[in-house]
Enzyme design. Structure first.
Site, PDB file in Angstrom:
ATOM      1  CG  HIS A  61       1.748   5.555   5.699  1.00  0.00           C
ATOM      2  ND1 HIS A  61       1.968   4.936   6.919  1.00  0.00           N
ATOM      3  CD2 HIS A  61       1.318   6.815   6.001  1.00  0.00           C
ATOM      4  CE1 HIS A  61       1.678   5.775   7.894  1.00  0.00           C
ATOM      5  NE2 HIS A  61       1.290   6.922   7.367  1.00  0.00           N
ATOM      6  CG  HIS A  63       1.025  10.603   6.245  1.00  0.00           C
ATOM      7  ND1 HIS A  63      -0.168  10.067   6.705  1.00  0.00           N
ATOM      8  CD2 HIS A  63       0.674  11.715   5.535  1.00  0.00           C
ATOM      9  CE1 HIS A  63      -1.174  10.815   6.290  1.00  0.00           C
ATOM     10  NE2 HIS A  63      -0.688  11.813   5.585  1.00  0.00           N
ATOM     11  CG  ASP A  65       3.428  10.873  11.000  1.00  0.00           C
ATOM     12  OD1 ASP A  65       3.124  10.895   9.788  1.00  0.00           O
ATOM     13  OD2 ASP A  65       2.750  10.265  11.857  1.00  0.00           O
ATOM     14  CG  HIS A  66       4.430   6.803   9.706  1.00  0.00           C
ATOM     15  ND1 HIS A  66       4.183   5.630  10.390  1.00  0.00           N
ATOM     16  CD2 HIS A  66       3.400   7.639  10.011  1.00  0.00           C
ATOM     17  CE1 HIS A  66       3.056   5.747  11.074  1.00  0.00           C
ATOM     18  NE2 HIS A  66       2.561   6.953  10.854  1.00  0.00           N
ATOM     19  CG  HIS A 153      -3.459   6.144   6.240  1.00  0.00           C
ATOM     20  ND1 HIS A 153      -4.207   6.588   7.313  1.00  0.00           N
ATOM     21  CD2 HIS A 153      -2.337   6.923   6.231  1.00  0.00           C
ATOM     22  CE1 HIS A 153      -3.563   7.579   7.921  1.00  0.00           C
ATOM     23  NE2 HIS A 153      -2.438   7.812   7.278  1.00  0.00           N
ATOM     24  CG  ASP A 176      -0.814   6.073  10.540  1.00  0.00           C
ATOM     25  OD1 ASP A 176      -0.506   5.498  11.603  1.00  0.00           O
ATOM     26  OD2 ASP A 176      -0.427   7.217  10.240  1.00  0.00           O
ATOM     27  CG  HIS A 240       0.735   6.906  15.344  1.00  0.00           C
ATOM     28  ND1 HIS A 240      -0.356   7.732  15.309  1.00  0.00           N
ATOM     29  CD2 HIS A 240       1.479   7.255  14.272  1.00  0.00           C
ATOM     30  CE1 HIS A 240      -0.266   8.550  14.263  1.00  0.00           C
ATOM     31  NE2 HIS A 240       0.847   8.275  13.627  1.00  0.00           N
TER      32      HIS A 240
END
EC number: 3.1.26.11
Length: 286
Positions: A61, A63, A65-66, A153, A176, A240
């Protein structure tokens, strides 16, 4: 055999001991990078993998942080590969991935221009080949196959997980998600499930609502373990960690998972490796 390396086990909150979310999967002579959180290439270098050795980048995905080090992966692969005709990097992710990649390359357009002007053997920008998917088979090369399935998510949507198979061994990378039918189906009978987790009991005790909101769209340790049990997987690999897993807490997290999953549980720091062999899963899903 498939080898899983937890390159980054951290979260959006910077941690001196943990890189951002990222997992390396090696199967059949191919190397797959699943998500690319902060510090991913330094961690990959620690296990002898350079950006120019990545067979494909798989994004669960979008986001931050990814995908924090997406630009670093694209540029470093480009400048560290000296082949005359660098093939495009396959990037497989949910809808929106192509726009993110395009904008990332735009953000580095000055750098790209400087390098093309300076080096005679760099004549074009970093080559990429983006495939946006939500379900189905996305890879089939040299006896390695990859299938995608939807996860949940929300409000982040769509999000996906990946199932990588090679010679009877299989690994599912959930990204996530909260428990959902799509992940149950994707993980059914897999040798291993790599699942991001939170400690709901610790987060709900915090005073900041924005932090407590994390519980809305992540699986707790217990929920991830329940998913693994329903799917009948052989190994549950946790990553994570939110809040961050402190030294000496591993047994506490493992014990929570063990209340819902009675098979092999893996938890550890960055660079933790797990080998997944054919036939490791002996339990049917259900």
């Amino acid at each position: 055999m498939i080898e899983v390396t937890l390159l980054g086990t951290g979260s959006p909150i910077p941690d001196a001991r943990r890189a951002g979310p990222s997992t390396l999967v090696r199967a059949g002579g191919q190397t797959f990078l699943v998500d690319c959180g902060r510090g991913v290439l330094q961690r990959a270098a620690a296990v002898g993998v350079g950006a120019n050795q990545i067979s494909a980048l798989l994004l669960t995905h979008l986001h931050s942080d990814h995908i924090a080090d997406l630009g670093d992966v694209l540029i470093t692969r480009w400048v560290s590969n000296f082949a005359p005709d660098l093939p495009p990097l396959p990037i497989i992710g949910p809808p929106g991935t192509a726009e993110v990649v395009e904008n990332m390359l735009k953000a580095f357009s000055f750098d790209i221009g400087y390098r093309i002007a300076h080096h005679d053997d760099l004549t074009t920008p970093p080559p990429v080949e983006v495939e946006e998917v939500t379900d189905g088979v996305v890879w089939g090369r040299d006896e390695v196959s990859i299938r995608v399935g939807p996860t949940d998510h929300r409000p982040v949507t769509p999000t996906i997980g990946f199932r990588i198979e090679h010679h009877g061994a299989s690994v599912v990378l959930a990204g996530d998600t909260v428990p959902c039918r799509g992940l149950d189906k994707l993980a059914a009978g897999a040798g291993a499930l790599v699942h991001t987790v939170i400690r709901r009991d610790l987060i709900e005790a915090l005073p900041m609502q924005r932090i407590r909101d994390i519980c809305d769209y992540h699986s707790s340790v217990e929920q991830a373990a329940e998913t693994a049990t329903r799917a009948g997987v052989g190994i549950l690999i946790l990553t994570h960690y939110v809040p961050t897993l402190q030294p000496g807490q591993e047994d506490d997290w493992r014990a929570l998972a063990a209340t819902r999953f009675d098979r092999q549980i893996e938890i550890g720091d960055d660079l933790h490796r797990v080998q997944v062999h054919p036939g490791v899963c002996a339990k049917p899903a259900g």
